[in-house]
Design an enzyme around this catalytic site. Structure first.
Site, PDB file in Angstrom:
ATOM      1  N   HIS A 169       3.627   1.282 -11.221  1.00  0.00           N
ATOM      2  CA  HIS A 169       2.539   0.312 -11.259  1.00  0.00           C
ATOM      3  C   HIS A 169       2.876  -0.834 -12.212  1.00  0.00           C
ATOM      4  CE1 HIS A 169      -0.406   2.093  -8.687  1.00  0.00           C
ATOM      5  NE2 HIS A 169      -0.559   3.183  -9.415  1.00  0.00           N
ATOM      6  N   CYS A 243       4.680  -4.206  -7.792  1.00  0.00           N
ATOM      7  CA  CYS A 243       3.913  -5.231  -7.083  1.00  0.00           C
ATOM      8  C   CYS A 243       3.973  -6.563  -7.831  1.00  0.00           C
ATOM      9  CB  CYS A 243       2.456  -4.802  -6.934  1.00  0.00           C
ATOM     10  SG  CYS A 243       2.229  -3.319  -5.918  1.00  0.00           S
ATOM     11  N   ARG A 252       6.527  -7.694  -3.474  1.00  0.00           N
ATOM     12  CA  ARG A 252       7.250  -6.764  -4.319  1.00  0.00           C
ATOM     13  C   ARG A 252       8.273  -7.510  -5.181  1.00  0.00           C
ATOM     14  NH1 ARG A 252       3.601  -4.533  -2.834  1.00  0.00           N
ATOM     15  NH2 ARG A 252       3.365  -2.500  -1.812  1.00  0.00           N
TER      16      ARG A 252
END
Length: 265
Positions: A169, A243, A252
């Site tokens: 993340h 991300c 990405r």
């Protein structure tokens, strides 16, 4: 003659109803605002706090398990480790100095296949002051939302010829890859397992590609969406993905590194 102003009760009632409606609407807006604020606090602050604490506990547990393995005090976690490289699928050697190209098994010690969602390695990025567990799989609920970094199934394991690919993340839930865009060439990335510590050197960055650019995860990683980004020769690669832009999942960000050394534990 004095004129008396006549006030109609219907007008007073309408004004009272308007004031009541405005007051009620204001209360609703305030309540909604408070709820949204609490959701933001939970998502941005609380999930980070919980995930980071859990990831730190897992790192300490792995370290204790590995340290205890030598004297027989290890627990069941010591069975979770990267599998042995397969000599039948090894490309041309481009790995750590001093290791034999004819003996690719030296790049990792024999170990069983890691269990899904179980941490089996530790990722350390000194430049980012980052030290987090690596687990098998990229499930949000079972891996990424715990603050872990997830290993893409089907890609290679640490030290193996090919591409060891990871996801993490960038925002919320520990956000371990929040600042990987700051990594520069020659920055080091270490991957510790039960058997060895593998050191990779950052080589290239792909600032943005689509979420479906799966070619960046291939054994020889190369973007098909952004031609010119990636590699053409076999080697020992590490791929970090997250991300981008921040607080979105539209694109990405990819960072590539190459294996430069392996040190047995």
């Amino acid at each position: 003659m004095v004129r008396v102003r006549v006030v109609r009760h219907s007008g007073l009632r309408r004004r009272a109803l308007r004031r009541r409606a405005l007051w009620s609407g204001g209360e609703v807006l305030v309540t909604v605002g408070v709820v949204l604020l609490l959701l933001v606090v939970h998502q941005v602050w609380w999930t980070n706090r919980e995930a980071r604490a859990g990831a730190e506990r897992e790192v300490r547990a792995l370290e204790r398990a590995w340290d205890g393995e030598g004297d027989g005090d290890g627990d069941s976690r010591t069975a979770v480790a990267a599998p042995t490289p397969s000599p039948t699928s090894t490309p041309a050697y481009n790995g750590p100095p001093g290791q034999s190209a004819g003996n690719p098994r030296r790049s990792a010690a024999p170990a069983p296949e890691p269990d899904w969602s179980r941490a089996y390695a530790i990722l350390t990025i000194p430049r980012l002051h980052l030290r987090v567990p690596v687990a098998e799989g990229v499930s949000k609920s079972r891996v990424l939302n715990k603050g872990y970094v997830g290993h893409y199934p089907g890609t290679q394991q640490p030290g193996q010829a090919g591409n060891f690919a990871l996801a993490g993340h960038r925002n919320t839930h520990g956000e371990p890859f929040r600042y990987i865009n700051r990594l520069a060439p020659e920055d080091t990335v270490q991957v510790e397992t039960r058997s060895a510590t593998y050191t990779y050197a950052v080589d290239k960055t792909l600032p943005q590609t689509t979420a479906h650019d799966g070619s960046v995860l291939r054994p020889v990683p190369r973007s098909t969406v952004r031609p010119g980004h990636g590699y053409t020769d076999p080697g020992y690669y590490l791929t970090l993905t997250t991300c981008t832009p921040e607080y979105t999942s539209k694109y990405r960000l990819v960072v590539w590194a190459k294996l430069v050394s392996m040190r047995p534990r």
